[in-house]
Design an enzyme around this catalytic site. Sequence first.
Site, PDB file in Angstrom:
ATOM      1  NE  ARG A 164      -3.728  -2.214   0.626  1.00 37.25           N
ATOM      2  CZ  ARG A 164      -3.445  -3.747   0.174  1.00 37.25           C
ATOM      3  NH1 ARG A 164      -2.327  -3.708  -0.583  1.00 37.25           N
ATOM      4  NH2 ARG A 164      -4.064  -4.657   0.435  1.00 37.25           N
ATOM      5  CB  SER A 238      -8.070  -1.291   6.269  1.00 38.50           C
ATOM      6  OG  SER A 238      -8.307  -2.583   5.619  1.00 38.50           O
ATOM      7  CD  GLU A 333      -4.214   0.472   5.031  1.00 40.82           C
ATOM      8  OE1 GLU A 333      -4.066  -0.586   5.744  1.00 40.82           O
ATOM      9  OE2 GLU A 333      -4.746   0.274   3.864  1.00 40.82           O
TER      10      GLU A 333
HETATM   11  C1  LIG Z   1     -15.073   0.206   1.422  1.00 38.72           C
HETATM   12  C2  LIG Z   1     -13.642   0.393   1.355  1.00 38.72           C
HETATM   13  C3  LIG Z   1     -12.835  -0.787   0.812  1.00 38.72           C
HETATM   14  C4  LIG Z   1     -11.508  -0.455   0.367  1.00 38.72           C
HETATM   15  N1  LIG Z   1     -10.760  -1.979   0.226  1.00 38.72           N
HETATM   16  C5  LIG Z   1      -9.467  -1.507  -0.406  1.00 38.72           C
HETATM   17  C6  LIG Z   1      -8.884  -2.806  -0.681  1.00 38.72           C
HETATM   18  O1  LIG Z   1      -9.292  -3.824  -0.702  1.00 38.72           O
HETATM   19  N2  LIG Z   1      -7.422  -2.608  -0.959  1.00 38.72           N
HETATM   20  C7  LIG Z   1      -6.878  -1.264  -1.249  1.00 38.72           C
HETATM   21  O2  LIG Z   1      -5.773  -1.183  -1.364  1.00 38.72           O
HETATM   22  N3  LIG Z   1      -7.769  -0.166  -0.640  1.00 38.72           N
HETATM   23  C8  LIG Z   1      -9.065  -0.493  -0.115  1.00 38.72           C
HETATM   24  N4  LIG Z   1      -9.367   0.833   0.028  1.00 38.72           N
HETATM   25  C9  LIG Z   1      -9.116   1.820   0.105  1.00 38.72           C
HETATM   26  C10 LIG Z   1      -9.127   2.917  -1.143  1.00 38.72           C
HETATM   27  O3  LIG Z   1     -10.052   2.334  -1.992  1.00 38.72           O
HETATM   28  C11 LIG Z   1      -7.842   3.097  -2.063  1.00 38.72           C
HETATM   29  O4  LIG Z   1      -6.841   3.631  -0.965  1.00 38.72           O
HETATM   30  C12 LIG Z   1      -7.844   4.068  -3.340  1.00 38.72           C
HETATM   31  O5  LIG Z   1      -6.925   3.796  -4.152  1.00 38.72           O
HETATM   32  C13 LIG Z   1      -8.335   5.338  -2.948  1.00 38.72           C
HETATM   33  O6  LIG Z   1      -8.592   5.909  -4.322  1.00 38.72           O
HETATM   34  P1  LIG Z   1      -9.157   7.552  -4.230  1.00 38.72           P
HETATM   35  O7  LIG Z   1      -9.183   7.502  -5.859  1.00 38.72           O
HETATM   36  O8  LIG Z   1     -10.497   7.555  -3.531  1.00 38.72           O
HETATM   37  O9  LIG Z   1      -8.023   8.211  -3.663  1.00 38.72           O
HETATM   38  P2  LIG Z   1      -8.264   9.449  -2.512  1.00 38.72           P
HETATM   39  O10 LIG Z   1      -8.875   8.815  -1.448  1.00 38.72           O
HETATM   40  O11 LIG Z   1      -8.774  10.370  -3.239  1.00 38.72           O
HETATM   41  O12 LIG Z   1      -6.659   9.782  -2.361  1.00 38.72           O
HETATM   42  C14 LIG Z   1      -5.740   8.845  -1.703  1.00 38.72           C
HETATM   43  C15 LIG Z   1      -4.265   9.200  -1.936  1.00 38.72           C
HETATM   44  O13 LIG Z   1      -3.815   9.322  -3.204  1.00 38.72           O
HETATM   45  C16 LIG Z   1      -3.421  10.650  -3.822  1.00 38.72           C
HETATM   46  N5  LIG Z   1      -3.864  10.621  -5.037  1.00 38.72           N
HETATM   47  C17 LIG Z   1      -5.435  10.408  -5.389  1.00 38.72           C
HETATM   48  N6  LIG Z   1      -5.242  10.681  -6.794  1.00 38.72           N
HETATM   49  C18 LIG Z   1      -4.034  11.083  -7.165  1.00 38.72           C
HETATM   50  C19 LIG Z   1      -3.575  11.464  -8.523  1.00 38.72           C
HETATM   51  N7  LIG Z   1      -4.175  11.319  -9.494  1.00 38.72           N
HETATM   52  N8  LIG Z   1      -2.330  11.844  -8.433  1.00 38.72           N
HETATM   53  C20 LIG Z   1      -1.647  11.996  -7.225  1.00 38.72           C
HETATM   54  N9  LIG Z   1      -2.150  11.677  -5.931  1.00 38.72           N
HETATM   55  C21 LIG Z   1      -3.334  11.096  -5.963  1.00 38.72           C
HETATM   56  C22 LIG Z   1      -4.176  11.405  -2.565  1.00 38.72           C
HETATM   57  O14 LIG Z   1      -3.735  12.798  -2.651  1.00 38.72           O
HETATM   58  C23 LIG Z   1      -4.219  10.487  -1.462  1.00 38.72           C
HETATM   59  O15 LIG Z   1      -2.877  10.906  -0.824  1.00 38.72           O
HETATM   60  C24 LIG Z   1     -10.934   0.621   0.490  1.00 38.72           C
HETATM   61  C25 LIG Z   1     -11.585   1.826   0.705  1.00 38.72           C
HETATM   62  C26 LIG Z   1     -12.993   1.475   1.275  1.00 38.72           C
HETATM   63  C27 LIG Z   1     -13.873   2.860   1.400  1.00 38.72           C
END
Ligand SMILES: Cc1cc2nc3c(=O)[nH]c(=O)nc-3n(C[C@H](O)[C@H](O)[C@H](O)COP(=O)(O)OP(=O)(O)OC[C@H]3O[C@@H](n4cnc5c(N)ncnc54)[C@H](O)[C@@H]3O)c2cc1C
Length: 337
Positions: A164, A238, A333
Site C-alpha cells: 500500500r 481499513s 492507514e
Molecule cells: C469500503 C472500502 C474498501 C476498500 N478496500 C480496499 C482494498 O481492498 N484494497 C486497497 O488497497 N484499498 C482499499 N480501500 C482504500 C481505497 O479504495 C484506496 O486507497 C484507493 O486507491 C483510493 O482511491 P481514491 O481515488 O479514492 O483516492 P483518494 O482517497 O482520493 O486519495 C488517496 C491518496 O492518493 C492521492 N491521489 C489520488 N489521486 C491522485 C492522483 N491522480 N495523483 C496523485 N495523487 C493522487 C491523494 O492525494 C491521497 O494521498 C478501500 C476503501 C473503502 C472505502
Amino acid sequence: MSFSVMSQNSIPNTFGIAATADCYKVVGHEDELRAMLADPALIEKPCLILGGGSNMVFTRHFPGTIIHLENKGVRLVEVQGDDLFVEAAAGEVWDDFVRYCISQGWHGLENLVAIPGTVGAAPVQNVGAYGMEAKDVIHSVRAYELGTGVEHVFSNDECRFGYRDSIFKHELKGKYVVGSVLFRLHRTFAPNIRYKALSDALSSAGITNPTPLQLADTIAEVRWSKLPRPEETGSAGSFFKNPIVSAEHYERLKADYPDIVAYPVADGYKLAAGWLIERAGWKGRTLGRCGVYEKQALVLVNRGKCTGADVIALADAITDDIQTRFGVTLEKEAIII
Ligand SMILES: Cc1cc2nc3c(=O)[nH]c(=O)nc-3n(C[C@H](O)[C@H](O)[C@H](O)COP(=O)(O)OP(=O)(O)OC[C@H]3O[C@@H](n4cnc5c(N)ncnc54)[C@H](O)[C@@H]3O)c2cc1C
C-alpha cells in the site's frame, strides 16, 4: 487561474464527512490539468489531489486548493504477443475500468475488482486485494509536476512500490499528480485463485474453472460480505495498518492469547489489527457518531453526520486501549487531512 472558492458538502469522500477547502477545482481533461499545474502560484499554498476520497478522513477545513481529478479515457495502446498495453486516465473510476477491461477480454485486473476510488490513486496507494497488487500490472505512470506542469513518466521500478505504498507517498508526496496509468494486461486469462477465502467461495459455488466475470463477481460478493458498501455506509476502508512486533513480543502475546492472528515477516511478526481490536471488545461499538463496523473491526464507519473529530476520538480511544492491553502501537492507514 480561476477557482471556485469554498465548497461545502460537495468534496467527495467515502466517509461522508462534510469537508471544506479554500479552493476546490474539478479537472475534467489532462490538458486542463497540465495547464493548471504549470502555474507556480499553485504551490504557494497547500495543495491536495483528490480521487474518490476513499482513503481520506477530513478533520479540518483545508487551507489551500483541492484538485479533484475527473479526466476520463481508456485506450489499448499496443499489442505485443500476449501482452496488451492499456492506458487509463487518472479520473476513471477504478471499478468501472476493471470491469471494462474484463468486457474487452483484457486480463489481469480481475482480483482488484470493486476497490473504491480512481485509477490515478491506484499507483499512489499500490492498491491490493485477493492475492495481488496494482504493481503487478502497472507498466508505468504518467505524472505532472506541481508548479511547473512538466511531464514525467515513471517506470514500475521508479514507483518503488511497497505494501500500500509508493514513491508518491514519500519523496514525491505532494510534488506530482498522476494523469494516467499504463497497464500491462494479457489476452490469456490465468485466474489467480490462491487466496483462501476466494477459493472457498468458488468451491462452495461449485465453480472449478471460473470465467473472468465469474471470478470478478465472486470476489465482489466476498468483499461486500465483509466490508461496508460506500453507497450505504461511510468508511475509509481499513482504518489501521497491521502492526509489526518483534518475535519476543509476539511470543509473549501468543502465550496470553493462543488464538492471536499473526504471520512471520522479515523483522518479526505482523499482527492482524482487526483481531486485536475485536479481542479488545470494540467490534460493533459506537463512540459519538463514529463506530466500529460489525463485520470487520478494522473498519470505522459513519453512524450518521459523523465529523472528522468523531473519527479521531474513536480512533484514539481504540489506539490507547490496544496499547494498554497488548503493548502494541496502532498506526492509521487512512489519510488524515
Ligand atoms: C469500503 C472500502 C474498501 C476498500 N478496500 C480496499 C482494498 O481492498 N484494497 C486497497 O488497497 N484499498 C482499499 N480501500 C482504500 C481505497 O479504495 C484506496 O486507497 C484507493 O486507491 C483510493 O482511491 P481514491 O481515488 O479514492 O483516492 P483518494 O482517497 O482520493 O486519495 C488517496 C491518496 O492518493 C492521492 N491521489 C489520488 N489521486 C491522485 C492522483 N491522480 N495523483 C496523485 N495523487 C493522487 C491523494 O492525494 C491521497 O494521498 C478501500 C476503501 C473503502 C472505502
